[in-house]
Write a protein that holds these residues in place. Sequence first.
Motif, PDB file in Angstrom:
ATOM      1  N   ILE A 171       0.922  -1.241   0.068  1.00  0.00           N
ATOM      2  CA  ILE A 171      -0.058  -0.136   0.008  1.00  0.00           C
ATOM      3  C   ILE A 171       0.783   1.323   0.197  1.00  0.00           C
ATOM      4  CG2 ILE A 171      -1.790   1.336   1.407  1.00  0.00           C
ATOM      5  CD1 ILE A 171      -3.061  -0.927   2.068  1.00  0.00           C
ATOM      6  N   ALA A 172       0.512   2.170  -0.748  1.00  0.00           N
ATOM      7  CA  ALA A 172       1.166   3.665  -0.684  1.00  0.00           C
ATOM      8  C   ALA A 172      -0.100   4.594  -0.464  1.00  0.00           C
ATOM      9  CB  ALA A 172       1.800   3.709  -1.878  1.00  0.00           C
ATOM     10  N   VAL A 173       0.015   5.364   0.428  1.00  0.00           N
ATOM     11  CA  VAL A 173      -1.037   6.506   0.511  1.00  0.00           C
ATOM     12  C   VAL A 173      -0.139   7.912   0.835  1.00  0.00           C
ATOM     13  CG1 VAL A 173      -0.960   5.811   2.960  1.00  0.00           C
ATOM     14  CG2 VAL A 173      -2.899   7.255   1.992  1.00  0.00           C
ATOM     15  N   ASN A 174      -0.891   8.877   0.077  1.00  0.00           N
ATOM     16  CA  ASN A 174      -0.282  10.003   0.173  1.00  0.00           C
ATOM     17  C   ASN A 174      -1.395  10.976  -0.265  1.00  0.00           C
ATOM     18  OD1 ASN A 174       1.545  12.249   0.257  1.00  0.00           O
ATOM     19  ND2 ASN A 174       3.091  11.539  -1.413  1.00  0.00           N
ATOM     20  N   SER A 175      -0.968  12.359   0.325  1.00  0.00           N
ATOM     21  CA  SER A 175      -2.095  13.407  -0.101  1.00  0.00           C
ATOM     22  C   SER A 175      -1.706  14.253  -1.292  1.00  0.00           C
ATOM     23  CB  SER A 175      -2.026  14.462   1.220  1.00  0.00           C
ATOM     24  OG  SER A 175      -0.507  15.101   1.173  1.00  0.00           O
ATOM     25  N   LEU A 176      -2.901  14.846  -1.729  1.00  0.00           N
ATOM     26  CA  LEU A 176      -2.752  15.470  -3.160  1.00  0.00           C
ATOM     27  C   LEU A 176      -3.510  16.651  -2.867  1.00  0.00           C
ATOM     28  CD1 LEU A 176      -4.243  12.467  -4.400  1.00  0.00           C
ATOM     29  CD2 LEU A 176      -2.821  13.301  -6.037  1.00  0.00           C
ATOM     30  N   GLU A 177      -2.766  18.021  -2.849  1.00  0.00           N
ATOM     31  CA  GLU A 177      -3.115  19.275  -2.760  1.00  0.00           C
ATOM     32  C   GLU A 177      -3.248  19.926  -3.926  1.00  0.00           C
ATOM     33  OE1 GLU A 177      -2.152  23.504  -0.433  1.00  0.00           O
ATOM     34  OE2 GLU A 177      -1.082  21.606   0.283  1.00  0.00           O
ATOM     35  N   LEU A 178      -4.755  19.979  -4.261  1.00  0.00           N
ATOM     36  CA  LEU A 178      -4.994  20.520  -5.591  1.00  0.00           C
ATOM     37  C   LEU A 178      -5.216  22.201  -5.836  1.00  0.00           C
ATOM     38  CD1 LEU A 178      -7.549  17.701  -6.716  1.00  0.00           C
ATOM     39  CD2 LEU A 178      -4.975  17.650  -6.844  1.00  0.00           C
ATOM     40  N   LYS A 179      -5.358  22.384  -7.053  1.00  0.00           N
ATOM     41  CA  LYS A 179      -5.674  23.867  -6.918  1.00  0.00           C
ATOM     42  C   LYS A 179      -6.487  24.518  -6.357  1.00  0.00           C
ATOM     43  CE  LYS A 179      -5.584  27.634 -10.601  1.00  0.00           C
ATOM     44  NZ  LYS A 179      -5.656  27.943 -12.087  1.00  0.00           N
ATOM     45  N   GLY A 180      -6.513  25.436  -5.586  1.00  0.00           N
ATOM     46  CA  GLY A 180      -7.498  26.065  -4.789  1.00  0.00           C
ATOM     47  C   GLY A 180      -7.508  25.599  -3.326  1.00  0.00           C
ATOM     48  N   GLY A 181      -6.387  24.790  -3.068  1.00  0.00           N
ATOM     49  CA  GLY A 181      -6.240  24.478  -1.682  1.00  0.00           C
ATOM     50  C   GLY A 181      -6.921  23.263  -1.215  1.00  0.00           C
ATOM     51  N   LYS A 182      -7.785  22.577  -2.312  1.00  0.00           N
ATOM     52  CA  LYS A 182      -8.534  21.427  -1.761  1.00  0.00           C
ATOM     53  C   LYS A 182      -7.577  20.141  -1.775  1.00  0.00           C
ATOM     54  CE  LYS A 182     -13.229  20.710  -3.023  1.00  0.00           C
ATOM     55  NZ  LYS A 182     -14.261  20.483  -3.868  1.00  0.00           N
ATOM     56  N   GLN A 213     -15.256  19.706 -15.861  1.00  0.00           N
ATOM     57  CA  GLN A 213     -14.724  21.288 -16.059  1.00  0.00           C
ATOM     58  C   GLN A 213     -14.714  21.993 -14.702  1.00  0.00           C
ATOM     59  OE1 GLN A 213     -16.962  22.457 -19.188  1.00  0.00           O
ATOM     60  NE2 GLN A 213     -15.582  21.238 -21.024  1.00  0.00           N
ATOM     61  N   THR A 214     -15.821  21.739 -13.955  1.00  0.00           N
ATOM     62  CA  THR A 214     -16.015  22.470 -12.700  1.00  0.00           C
ATOM     63  C   THR A 214     -14.959  21.858 -11.627  1.00  0.00           C
ATOM     64  OG1 THR A 214     -18.082  21.407 -12.176  1.00  0.00           O
ATOM     65  CG2 THR A 214     -18.095  23.415 -13.189  1.00  0.00           C
ATOM     66  N   ALA A 215     -14.567  20.778 -11.705  1.00  0.00           N
ATOM     67  CA  ALA A 215     -13.900  20.115 -10.584  1.00  0.00           C
ATOM     68  C   ALA A 215     -12.491  20.508 -10.585  1.00  0.00           C
ATOM     69  CB  ALA A 215     -13.773  18.547 -10.774  1.00  0.00           C
ATOM     70  N   VAL A 216     -11.646  20.728  -9.583  1.00  0.00           N
ATOM     71  CA  VAL A 216     -10.605  20.966  -9.215  1.00  0.00           C
ATOM     72  C   VAL A 216      -9.616  19.790  -9.580  1.00  0.00           C
ATOM     73  CG1 VAL A 216      -8.716  21.959  -7.912  1.00  0.00           C
ATOM     74  CG2 VAL A 216     -11.206  22.980  -7.861  1.00  0.00           C
ATOM     75  N   ILE A 217      -8.806  19.827 -10.731  1.00  0.00           N
ATOM     76  CA  ILE A 217      -8.139  18.695 -10.960  1.00  0.00           C
ATOM     77  C   ILE A 217      -6.716  18.776 -11.323  1.00  0.00           C
ATOM     78  CG2 ILE A 217     -10.050  17.585 -12.018  1.00  0.00           C
ATOM     79  CD1 ILE A 217      -8.862  18.093 -14.941  1.00  0.00           C
ATOM     80  N   LEU A 218      -6.230  20.114 -10.887  1.00  0.00           N
ATOM     81  CA  LEU A 218      -4.653  20.306 -11.056  1.00  0.00           C
ATOM     82  C   LEU A 218      -4.047  20.261  -9.955  1.00  0.00           C
ATOM     83  CD1 LEU A 218      -5.050  23.420 -13.575  1.00  0.00           C
ATOM     84  CD2 LEU A 218      -4.548  21.047 -14.419  1.00  0.00           C
ATOM     85  N   GLY A 219      -2.761  19.726  -9.693  1.00  0.00           N
ATOM     86  CA  GLY A 219      -2.201  19.639  -8.548  1.00  0.00           C
ATOM     87  C   GLY A 219      -1.028  18.792  -8.667  1.00  0.00           C
ATOM     88  N   SER A 220      -0.425  18.510  -7.559  1.00  0.00           N
ATOM     89  CA  SER A 220       0.778  17.586  -7.404  1.00  0.00           C
ATOM     90  C   SER A 220       0.440  16.412  -6.391  1.00  0.00           C
ATOM     91  CB  SER A 220       1.901  18.434  -7.076  1.00  0.00           C
ATOM     92  OG  SER A 220       3.128  17.531  -6.688  1.00  0.00           O
ATOM     93  N   ALA A 221       0.865  15.312  -6.645  1.00  0.00           N
ATOM     94  CA  ALA A 221       0.841  14.228  -5.858  1.00  0.00           C
ATOM     95  C   ALA A 221       1.610  14.428  -4.695  1.00  0.00           C
ATOM     96  CB  ALA A 221       1.025  12.887  -6.611  1.00  0.00           C
ATOM     97  N   VAL A 222       2.933  14.575  -4.868  1.00  0.00           N
ATOM     98  CA  VAL A 222       3.942  14.550  -4.036  1.00  0.00           C
ATOM     99  C   VAL A 222       4.634  16.031  -3.459  1.00  0.00           C
ATOM    100  CG1 VAL A 222       4.383  12.106  -4.243  1.00  0.00           C
ATOM    101  CG2 VAL A 222       5.739  13.698  -5.654  1.00  0.00           C
ATOM    102  N   GLY A 223       4.258  17.009  -4.288  1.00  0.00           N
ATOM    103  CA  GLY A 223       4.671  18.436  -4.204  1.00  0.00           C
ATOM    104  C   GLY A 223       5.933  18.608  -5.249  1.00  0.00           C
ATOM    105  N   PHE A 224       5.819  19.612  -5.460  1.00  0.00           N
ATOM    106  CA  PHE A 224       6.849  20.162  -6.515  1.00  0.00           C
ATOM    107  C   PHE A 224       8.235  20.051  -6.237  1.00  0.00           C
ATOM    108  CE2 PHE A 224       8.288  22.456 -10.154  1.00  0.00           C
ATOM    109  CZ  PHE A 224       9.560  23.187  -9.616  1.00  0.00           C
ATOM    110  N   ILE A 225       8.613  20.370  -4.765  1.00  0.00           N
ATOM    111  CA  ILE A 225       9.889  20.097  -4.442  1.00  0.00           C
ATOM    112  C   ILE A 225      10.533  18.672  -4.481  1.00  0.00           C
ATOM    113  CG2 ILE A 225      11.580  20.114  -2.542  1.00  0.00           C
ATOM    114  CD1 ILE A 225      10.048  22.644  -1.670  1.00  0.00           C
ATOM    115  N   SER A 226       9.762  17.710  -4.021  1.00  0.00           N
ATOM    116  CA  SER A 226       9.997  16.274  -4.108  1.00  0.00           C
ATOM    117  C   SER A 226      10.319  15.710  -5.415  1.00  0.00           C
ATOM    118  CB  SER A 226       9.004  15.528  -3.196  1.00  0.00           C
ATOM    119  OG  SER A 226       7.544  15.587  -3.839  1.00  0.00           O
TER     120      SER A 226
END
Length: 656
Positions: free
Chosen positions: A479-490, A626-639
Amino acid sequence: MTKETLTIAICGDKGVGKSSLVLSLAKGRFLSNLQDVIPAVTIPRDFSSNPYSARRTILVDTSEAEPEKLQMELRNADVIWLVYCDRESYERVSLHWMMMFRSMGLNIPVVLCKNKCDEYPGGDVYSNSVALDDTKIEDEEFIPILMEFKEVDTCVKTSAKNQFNVNQAFYLCQRSITNPIAPLFDSRIGELKPLAVNALERIFLLSDKDQDNYLNDAEMMALQKKCFNKSIDVAELSFIKKILSDISLNPHEFINTPLYVPDRGLTLDGFLMLNRIYTEKGRHETTWDLLRAFHYTDSLCINDKVLYPKLNVPDTSSVELSPKGYRFLVELFRRFDKNNDGGLNEEELQFLFRRTPGLPYLWTATNFPFSTVVNNRGFITLQGWLAQWSMTTFLDYKITTAYLIYFGYEDDVKEVLHVTKARKMRRRKGRLYRSPVSDRKVFNCFVVGKPNSGKSSLLESFLGRVFAESYCPTIRPKIAVNSLELKGGKQYYLILQEFGEQESAILENKEKLSECDVVCLTYDSSDPESFSHLVELLDKYRYLRDLPLVFVALKADLDKQQQRCSIQPDVFTDSLFLDHPLHISSTWAASLNELFIKITEAALVPGESTPGFPPEERTSDTDYRQTAVILGSAVGFISLLTFTMVKLLKPAKFGR
């Protein structure tokens, strides 16, 4: 205890005054010329000022002249009130009555009562223990029986004629049921039993808020307030300190062990010693009040109703942590991160889980802490800690409720949970598919594919780690579990599961598949035999086509091979009206990011990734998408940037 009515069977030789004791208790006065056996008497729950009369109690008079009825009453009883009055009836206590109880296999407490003590000047009570103080006068009649029969909980002298200790004897009978000494204290060796020690140690750790291994005055007062709903008397607190500070009063084994340290507080040994004193002096109800305030049952286990509260979860709903649950876990992490380095090391984790049965099996079975985000020293970070509990709550919320109670959560534990709305279905051209999701934050993705296709590497990449180049086949599930912070802070949490040798069994289990939000179908683009495995899976398990599917071509940094299959990947996905496979490589950070976004998107808008629907039939779902926030990074830009630079410095084959 949950039993509403307690039954006390009063027995003994003929003429010892059993009936007189019952009526003296019920009527408040002595009555002579009674019949041999009186009918059962019910004592109301609010009888007098009895602190143990929270339940209705039935007193059953018995006679040895009716042996069958006597045995029936004894088997139905919760406690036995055994009465004697002279030398002859005293000898029959050990030679006849106690032997009879044992031969019947009775495992209930016995309160031994010497009646007709009409001239007795004082009322001493004797518990099945050895006293520490010198004020208790031990009776030569009671001690041999107490030492020989552990079933005897307490001894007391009474006089029905003079109303001497009659109420006290009744109270002791009730107390032996509501606050039994047997689970707490081993009278043979004069020590608290191991389960009692474990429970009290946990109470000490939970009460030691500043975690300095001492209970200071403020912590003692808070504990007193929690358990007894009143403030501790200053004189009593001073007396406790004096007793524990006086080495001469302490047992031999504690002579060189500090029990109380001035200006610091009670040590753990002092706390245990204090409760040992309570049990030895017949005040074990004090210890039980402590235990029950922390939800312990008579068997010294935490009440299952507290650990696992009933929760109405519809079949197609999921369970997630509420904001209150996340706040509690954040506070817990920060409290136990002693060196404030942003990670819980092995020692800190061990100290945190000292108050629990240990790490949950779900964690140990999935290689915790490497199932989530750790720092460069392998210590779980706050991000990983919250992700791990998000995964745990989603897969088995009962683990979460139990452990939050173990950790000391004091409010209604159901408040830490959020039950999502039941999954709704839509119909299109006679087929059902899942509606878009609006209230879920945790999604479960099954990663499926041929062995050595790169699934394990994908899981490691999701956690921002460089996968080893040497191939090691997956046997047990991962199992691998991580957070995704999407555009808009969701923020969302994504669970990736790989099943190893259990993959076929999981795919055959439709109940397990109902917990899946997306199936990620992987193949090795450099292996010409890899894609045919997916085609065979979808032919064998046709019901997989009712779930959102995402196709992924792994090891895309290697030479792409023509697949030895009756149909090529792009043509196959076109036939399902799905997007072409994403080509992924560990050296391509953007491709990894795109995949995790696509998986989240498929979970949010399932209809877009469900096979069999042409694009022109998806207008309503497309508008939602189209209304859903789907942009972001799974592990963060720095990592991801660090990950890419490492790979550029030393090229590696993805999934090797």
